[in-house]
Motif scaffolding. Structure first.
Motif, mmCIF file in Angstrom:
data_model
loop_
_atom_site.group_PDB
_atom_site.id
_atom_site.type_symbol
_atom_site.label_atom_id
_atom_site.label_comp_id
_atom_site.label_asym_id
_atom_site.label_seq_id
_atom_site.Cartn_x
_atom_site.Cartn_y
_atom_site.Cartn_z
ATOM 1 N N VAL A 180 27.519 26.468 7.829
ATOM 2 C CA VAL A 180 28.565 26.392 6.715
ATOM 3 C C VAL A 180 28.669 25.330 5.763
ATOM 4 N N ARG A 181 29.082 25.643 4.832
ATOM 5 C CA ARG A 181 28.977 24.793 3.617
ATOM 6 C C ARG A 181 30.003 23.394 3.709
ATOM 7 N N SER A 182 31.008 23.662 4.288
ATOM 8 C CA SER A 182 32.095 22.828 4.311
ATOM 9 C C SER A 182 32.237 21.871 5.351
ATOM 10 N N THR A 183 32.242 20.578 5.180
ATOM 11 C CA THR A 183 32.268 19.571 6.175
ATOM 12 C C THR A 183 33.666 19.860 7.219
ATOM 13 N N LYS A 184 34.722 20.418 6.336
ATOM 14 C CA LYS A 184 36.053 20.469 7.085
ATOM 15 C C LYS A 184 35.932 21.726 8.236
ATOM 16 N N GLN A 185 35.053 22.943 7.670
ATOM 17 C CA GLN A 185 35.060 23.914 8.808
ATOM 18 C C GLN A 185 33.924 23.344 9.640
ATOM 19 N N TYR A 186 33.074 22.807 9.436
ATOM 20 C CA TYR A 186 32.147 22.247 10.391
ATOM 21 C C TYR A 186 32.692 21.611 11.392
ATOM 22 N N HIS A 189 34.930 21.416 16.852
ATOM 23 C CA HIS A 189 36.004 20.730 17.807
ATOM 24 C C HIS A 189 36.691 21.896 18.359
ATOM 25 N N ASN A 190 37.034 23.034 17.776
ATOM 26 C CA ASN A 190 37.787 24.179 18.234
ATOM 27 C C ASN A 190 37.017 25.332 19.122
ATOM 28 N N GLY A 191 35.911 25.305 18.543
ATOM 29 C CA GLY A 191 35.204 26.538 18.924
ATOM 30 C C GLY A 191 35.394 27.653 17.968
ATOM 31 N N LEU A 192 35.199 28.837 18.453
ATOM 32 C CA LEU A 192 35.396 30.124 17.782
ATOM 33 C C LEU A 192 36.480 30.997 18.189
ATOM 34 N N LEU A 193 37.712 31.388 17.449
ATOM 35 C CA LEU A 193 38.627 32.096 18.277
ATOM 36 C C LEU A 193 38.636 33.398 17.476
ATOM 37 N N VAL A 209 44.328 36.022 21.760
ATOM 38 C CA VAL A 209 43.283 35.154 21.149
ATOM 39 C C VAL A 209 42.305 35.055 22.193
ATOM 40 N N LYS A 210 40.985 35.267 21.858
ATOM 41 C CA LYS A 210 39.894 35.147 22.963
ATOM 42 C C LYS A 210 38.716 34.043 22.043
ATOM 43 N N LYS A 211 38.135 33.420 22.903
ATOM 44 C CA LYS A 211 37.326 32.199 22.622
ATOM 45 C C LYS A 211 35.773 32.964 22.533
ATOM 46 N N ALA A 212 35.054 32.733 21.493
ATOM 47 C CA ALA A 212 33.530 33.048 21.473
ATOM 48 C C ALA A 212 32.695 32.239 22.852
ATOM 49 N N LYS A 213 31.728 32.864 23.487
ATOM 50 C CA LYS A 213 31.301 32.410 24.334
ATOM 51 C C LYS A 213 30.488 30.921 24.113
ATOM 52 N N HIS A 214 29.707 30.852 23.136
ATOM 53 C CA HIS A 214 28.994 29.477 22.795
ATOM 54 C C HIS A 214 28.560 29.660 21.283
ATOM 55 N N ILE A 215 29.041 28.745 20.719
ATOM 56 C CA ILE A 215 28.537 28.537 19.557
ATOM 57 C C ILE A 215 28.152 27.219 19.039
ATOM 58 N N HIS A 216 27.343 27.216 18.060
ATOM 59 C CA HIS A 216 26.723 25.815 17.738
ATOM 60 C C HIS A 216 27.121 25.842 16.211
ATOM 61 N N THR A 217 27.321 24.743 15.575
ATOM 62 C CA THR A 217 27.498 24.772 14.129
ATOM 63 C C THR A 217 26.766 23.621 13.347
ATOM 64 N N ARG A 221 39.917 35.938 7.782
ATOM 65 C CA ARG A 221 39.704 34.525 8.534
ATOM 66 C C ARG A 221 41.210 33.954 8.396
ATOM 67 N N LYS A 222 41.756 33.741 9.523
ATOM 68 C CA LYS A 222 43.023 33.182 9.637
ATOM 69 C C LYS A 222 42.961 31.508 9.264
ATOM 70 N N ASN A 223 42.013 30.729 9.890
ATOM 71 C CA ASN A 223 41.671 29.524 9.511
ATOM 72 C C ASN A 223 40.208 29.342 9.688
ATOM 73 N N ASP A 224 39.856 27.833 9.319
ATOM 74 C CA ASP A 224 38.430 27.681 9.684
ATOM 75 C C ASP A 224 37.570 28.098 11.023
ATOM 76 N N TYR A 225 38.485 28.291 12.074
ATOM 77 C CA TYR A 225 37.805 28.643 13.262
ATOM 78 C C TYR A 225 38.265 29.829 13.942
ATOM 79 N N THR A 226 39.196 30.583 13.219
ATOM 80 C CA THR A 226 39.981 31.751 13.646
ATOM 81 C C THR A 226 39.654 33.127 12.931
#
Lengths: 292, 292
Positions: A29-35, A40-44, A51-59, A129-134
């Protein structure tokens, strides 16, 4: 499989979420904020009340030069493709690429890439996109896939088939037909809902809007003489019905004072011989400049 | 002179106000509320920070059959003309009539009347009805007058010339040219500002809107081959400049969920050969049905 997704918008997050259950997914991703937010939150993924969380992501923010991946999915908006071309080029030309953009204007950017395996996707999902991680899932449609260059059918089959029921997809033999079918839908629904500021379904419920929709559809279809007009009209009606409560991406962009994808969608077909297309192009470009 | 004005909308009140200083003006209005309001408060004209009262007006709800007047000014909206035809017919066929409507659709109604003296007016004033007895004057332009049937030049000259400076007017030899010139301006500014929801001046300030304005103007002009295109374009630009901060009547009608005058303005010229006109017609008709 190691899958890299460039872009953390609604589609990038949506694909990342589903693919995370059977792959290792990395976001660039481009933005430090989204990174920071994703790290921090993972992907929802939010769907109705769940609300369900993604299994494993890396940024990742900037890509290490030596980074190896099995598939790069480019999920930035069409008008950002040119700015991520240098990034894409850091992946060797043997890396398979999959592009998910609206419209057709990104094809001229893709042409320049040295990569031997490039596929294209068009999607019918409703996601925001609801927010940076949802990502908010409003409706799962279908992912259409086709080769652009080289052969990617087996690779994409192995990536997408585990998701068959939850995240349906279809293989297309001709990317031009696939892109054209999607462009027709986009070229009609997006500008009209953007200008008229209405949900998709209103184009069918308000008889005057339906006349307008038909007028624009007829004009757009003159750009695709190889396609069957009745079939595409039925397809358009079906999509308007199944997305009747959706706010189109273009209207959503206008409401939030974001740049729209009008260039990618109408520039390839607008001409003096298509006055409605020309008019809607200028209306949306003009609306982008005004506060809505 | 005794002047009767049918209709207590913005134009009726505006004409009544100016004419009251050298004539006896009687209003014939439909609503009891406005009748009582005008009778009780008199007629006020508000201009910037100043409010001035009309000299002498009289108000009527239903017209006595024997009523004599020197001139009847019909100032209802074009789509109400048909409902006031029986009222107009209560004035003998010798009574001179002056019609002030947007568009051209009212001409078919007027044709049926037995009256020998009928004149038409088009106006360039900016006026809005603030309440039942107050007209807000945003800008005084020009009143264009022409015979439709019979000879009314002398009569209208004696009515309007005392107002020369405050309320300018011009005599036109050909009503069709006069109406066409006004229709072109209405057909371009009203639907575009209505759909794009912008003040008149934005059509000039936003380059994309200007392209759209030019596209629609070119199409509308094909309906009036007898007029000079460059001259009408200059006229349109001039009006957009002088009314730049105005909200067009069509946008104002849409904002207040009122019926617009789109039928009178675009029905006479819309056709399959004018796709933009056709599209804007349907857009405005559709917007009338939606809450804005």
């Amino acid at each position: 499989m190691n899958i890299t997704i460039i872009g953390g918008g609604s589609l990038g997050l949506l694909f990342g979420y589903f693919l995370s259950f059977s792959n290792k997914v990395e976001f660039v991703v481009r933005s430090t904020k989204q990174y920071e937010s994703l790290t921090h939150n993972g992907l929802l993924a939010e769907r109705r009340e769940t609300v369900k969380k993604a299994k494993h992501i890396h940024t990742n923010l900037l890509l290490p030069r030596s980074y190896k991946t099995d598939l790069v999915i480019v999920a930035v908006k069409s008008y950002h493709i040119s700015s991520v071309l240098p990034l894409i080029q850091q992946y060797g030309p043997q890396t398979p690429l999959l592009f998910i953009q609206n419209g057709m204007s990104h094809l001229t950017d893709i042409k320049q890439l040295p990569h031997g395996k490039v596929a294209l996707a068009t999607v019918e999902h409703g996601a925001a996109r609801k927010n940076d991680y949802t990502v908010r899932i409003n409706g799962i449609g279908k992912t259409n896939l086709a080769n652009y260059r080289g052969e990617m059918k087996d690779l994409l089959f192995s990536v997408f088939s585990p998701l068959e029921n939850e995240f349906p997809w279809e293989w297309n033999e001709d990317y031009e037909v696939m892109m054209a079918k999607k462009l027709i839908v986009n070229a009609v629904i997006n500008p009209l809902t953007g200008v008229l500021k209405c949900k998709n379904g209103v184009l069918l419920n308000n008889p005057h809007y339906t006349s307008l929709t038909e007028g624009l559809f007829n004009e757009v279809m003159t750009a695709f003489p190889m396609l069957n007009k009745q079939e595409e009209w039925r397809n358009l009606i079906g999509i308007l019905q199944s997305t009747k409560d959706n706010t189109s991406s273009m209207l959503s962009d206008l409401i939030h004072n974001r740049k729209t994808e009008i260039d990618g969608i109408l520039l390839p077909i607008k001409s003096k011989e298509r006055p409605l297309t020309e008019a809607l192009y200028h209306a949306i470009k003009g609306l982008e400049k005004e506060s809505v």
